[in-house]
Design an enzyme around this catalytic site. Structure first.
Site, mmCIF file in Angstrom:
data_model
loop_
_atom_site.group_PDB
_atom_site.id
_atom_site.type_symbol
_atom_site.label_atom_id
_atom_site.label_comp_id
_atom_site.label_asym_id
_atom_site.label_seq_id
_atom_site.Cartn_x
_atom_site.Cartn_y
_atom_site.Cartn_z
ATOM 1 N N ARG A 126 0.823 -1.213 0.000
ATOM 2 C CA ARG A 126 0.000 0.000 0.000
ATOM 3 C C ARG A 126 0.861 1.268 0.000
ATOM 4 O O ARG A 126 0.681 2.149 -0.824
ATOM 5 C CB ARG A 126 -0.912 0.016 1.239
ATOM 6 C CG ARG A 126 -1.904 -1.124 1.353
ATOM 7 C CD ARG A 126 -2.878 -1.148 0.189
ATOM 8 N NE ARG A 126 -3.653 0.092 0.110
ATOM 9 C CZ ARG A 126 -4.215 0.523 -1.020
ATOM 10 N NH1 ARG A 126 -4.061 -0.137 -2.148
ATOM 11 N NH2 ARG A 126 -4.938 1.628 -1.012
ATOM 12 N N CYS A 278 2.107 6.239 10.549
ATOM 13 C CA CYS A 278 1.099 7.180 10.051
ATOM 14 C C CYS A 278 0.458 7.942 11.205
ATOM 15 O O CYS A 278 0.257 9.167 11.121
ATOM 16 C CB CYS A 278 0.035 6.439 9.247
ATOM 17 S SG CYS A 278 -0.795 5.094 10.134
ATOM 18 N N HIS A 305 -8.830 3.552 13.825
ATOM 19 C CA HIS A 305 -7.946 3.320 12.681
ATOM 20 C C HIS A 305 -8.570 2.344 11.690
ATOM 21 O O HIS A 305 -9.098 1.302 12.063
ATOM 22 C CB HIS A 305 -6.611 2.752 13.190
ATOM 23 C CG HIS A 305 -5.475 2.892 12.224
ATOM 24 N ND1 HIS A 305 -5.427 2.225 11.039
ATOM 25 C CD2 HIS A 305 -4.335 3.644 12.291
ATOM 26 C CE1 HIS A 305 -4.305 2.526 10.408
ATOM 27 N NE2 HIS A 305 -3.627 3.399 11.144
ATOM 28 N N ASN A 309 -3.432 -4.495 6.235
ATOM 29 C CA ASN A 309 -3.145 -5.823 5.687
ATOM 30 C C ASN A 309 -2.722 -6.842 6.726
ATOM 31 O O ASN A 309 -2.710 -8.038 6.440
ATOM 32 C CB ASN A 309 -2.048 -5.715 4.622
ATOM 33 C CG ASN A 309 -2.635 -5.463 3.243
ATOM 34 O OD1 ASN A 309 -3.756 -5.844 2.954
ATOM 35 N ND2 ASN A 309 -1.865 -4.806 2.398
ATOM 36 N N ARG A 323 -6.431 -9.797 16.374
ATOM 37 C CA ARG A 323 -6.318 -9.463 14.957
ATOM 38 C C ARG A 323 -6.691 -10.629 14.050
ATOM 39 O O ARG A 323 -6.741 -10.460 12.825
ATOM 40 C CB ARG A 323 -4.905 -8.971 14.624
ATOM 41 C CG ARG A 323 -4.569 -7.677 15.331
ATOM 42 C CD ARG A 323 -3.355 -7.002 14.766
ATOM 43 N NE ARG A 323 -3.012 -5.796 15.509
ATOM 44 C CZ ARG A 323 -2.221 -4.842 15.067
ATOM 45 N NH1 ARG A 323 -1.675 -4.937 13.881
ATOM 46 N NH2 ARG A 323 -1.965 -3.772 15.797
ATOM 47 N N GLY A 337 1.691 1.969 19.406
ATOM 48 C CA GLY A 337 2.872 2.569 20.022
ATOM 49 C C GLY A 337 3.012 4.041 19.676
ATOM 50 O O GLY A 337 4.029 4.664 19.989
#
Length: 481
Positions: A126, A278, A305, A309, A323, A337
């Site tokens: 991405r 990001c 958020h 992937n 996840r 973090g």
């Protein structure tokens, strides 16, 4: 119709300044390169919505024509602020004469030809593909950064066609702006005149880039596979590589760079760097601005958020907690973090922030909620006015944007060039407690920050004019915000 006609006359001026002289023009941070006539009109309209001094199409055309006459060297020029400076300090001088004095530094450097710097993308996911789009779009007159190659593991016999197709079509960011041609025999992609070599390798230490005419290259590692110095320095063992940039938070003693905050800490001796995450890029500039004006005693950052992937599409085994559950069907509480990482770029906030994250079923654009305890009491209108001024005039105007609208939702921020966008109508202030909402395109906005770090490493980041100002609570009235 008259405005459209005028915008159509502006387009070749904008394009000529960029292609011939490497000049990037903008209106209060809205880049003008490649815009349609309607988008140019919208860029002028934005200034009024943001509370900046309005600029007419006539004034924009006059500044562009003056710049075309002066032929400046490579720079990033905000024509709205240059026009405003002429009105306030021109003292009867013509626009051309005023700009000749205002832009003396870049006029003196216009004869200098910048040497292009080779860039290699290691990994093509991405972020890798978006950085590729940005590098191709910023190729300009051939000086500056030059995307030479991408390195991937071969996934199939038609791997090259599939890689090109993913660059050409994107479900979130739309089609590639231009033409793509693949050469199966040469294993290359020609994108808007940029020839990109596709190299297949499983080992970052064994590629001989000089075989492809690539030397002194900056390798941008988009895989996230290695995050410490030992792992990333494998790239430096490949012939033709001089520096490495990780597009994820770095571990150990690796500098985590948030452009606009601590990019001035990059030295020639730094062979391995990180562009942080990001979320860190989105929140650090806003936190820095608030801390400078009000002081931050402590705070909590909650990020809502978009899924990524590393989550499963449907329920399946995953080494990470939670996840493994379907990203498309669930909100997933997970760790981040980002709050701790802020202190790597902004040491003044070390130990003052906590953070957590919720992954949600959207493919792009995230939201950070900054719940802050301030050292100095604030007022909602004052805080919003200050953050608006930061977005328009400060040294952080490339990183921070500001909006006030009752109708905006996450998809409205897809493709934002800023690291974060403050949603002014959502701001809550109660004496020394403030809650600030920051939207961010966690893919494209972050990729723009990555590009700025690459430019800084290569020494090709354009001079920003007028120079960035130090915005304070006391200076807002003078700025007209």
């Amino acid at each position: 119709m008259a405005r459209e006609e005028q915008a159509e006359r502006m387009i070749p001026l904008v394009g000529g300044l960029y292609r011939t002289h490497g000049v990037v023009t903008s209106i209060h941070g809205r880049r003008l390169i490649g815009l349609s006539s309607i988008d140019l009109i919208k860029a002028h309209k934005f200034a009024r919505q943001a509370g900046a001094q309005a600029m007419s199409m006539d004034a924009s055309t006059a500044v562009l024509e003056a710049l075309a006459e002066l032929k400046p060297g490579p720079a990033s020029l905000d024509i709205a602020r240059l026009h405003q400076a002429h009105r306030e300090r021109g003292e009867g001088a013509s626009l051309v004469d005023f700009l000749r004095g205002e832009l003396a530094d870049i006029l003196d450097s216009r004869t200098e030809t910048a040497e292009p710097r080779d860039v290699v993308l290691y990994g093509f996911g991405r972020i890798g593909r978006l950085v590729a789009r940005l590098l191709i779009a910023h190729a300009g007159n051939g000086a500056g950064l030059r995307l030479r190659a991408i390195v991937v593991r071969k996934g199939s016999e038609d791997d090259l066609a599939k890689r090109a197709s993913l660059l050409r079509r994107d479900s979130v960011h739309g089609p590639f702006a231009g033409t793509l041609t693949i050469d199966e025999e040469a294993n290359s992609i020609l994108a808007n005149g940029t020839l990109i070599q596709v190299i297949y390798s499983n080992d970052p230490a064994t590629v001989d880039y000089t075989e492809y005419g690539i030397d002194d290259a900056i390798v941008v590692d988009n895989t996230g596979r290695w995050r410490d110095r030992e792992g990333l320095e494998q790239h430096l063992r490949s012939t033709g590589v001089s520096r490495v940039l990780l597009t994820a938070p770095g571990k150990g003693d690796i500098k985590n760079i948030v452009y606009g905050i601590n990019h001035d800490q990059i030295t020639d001796a730094d062979t391995v760097l990180s562009a942080a995450s990001c979320t860190t890029n989105a929140i650090t500039p806003v936190l820095a601005a608030i801390d400078e004006a009000y002081g931050i005693r402590r705070g909590h950052v909650e990020t809502v958020h978009s899924y990524t992937n590393d989550q499963n599409l449907i329920d399946n085994f995953h080494t990470g907690a939670r996840r493994g559950r379907s990203a498309a069907l669930n909100m997933v509480i997970t760790e981040t973090g980002a709050a701790k990482a802020v202190s790597k770029a902004l040491p003044d906030l070390a130990g003052k922030l906590t953070g957590s994250a919720i992954r949600v079923p959207t493919p792009d654009v995230s939201l950070a909620i900054l719940n802050l305890s301030l050292e100095k009491a604030a007022d909602r209108e004052e805080l919003n006015s200050y953050l608006r001024a930061v977005s328009l005039h400060s040294k952080l105007r490339q990183q921070v944007d500001y909006i006030e609208s009752q109708e905006v939702v996450s998809t409205d921020f897809v493709g934002s060039h800023r690291a974060g966008i403050v949603d002014g109508l959502a701001t809550i202030v109660d004496d020394d407690n403030a809650v600030v909402y920051v939207w961010y395109d966690n893919e494209f906005g972050y990729s723009c920050q990555v590009l700025r770090v690459i430019e800084e490493m290569a020494g090709t980041h354009p001079t920003v004019m007028p120079p960035r100002e130090n915005v304070t609570l006391e200076s807002m009235a003078a700025l007209g915000v």
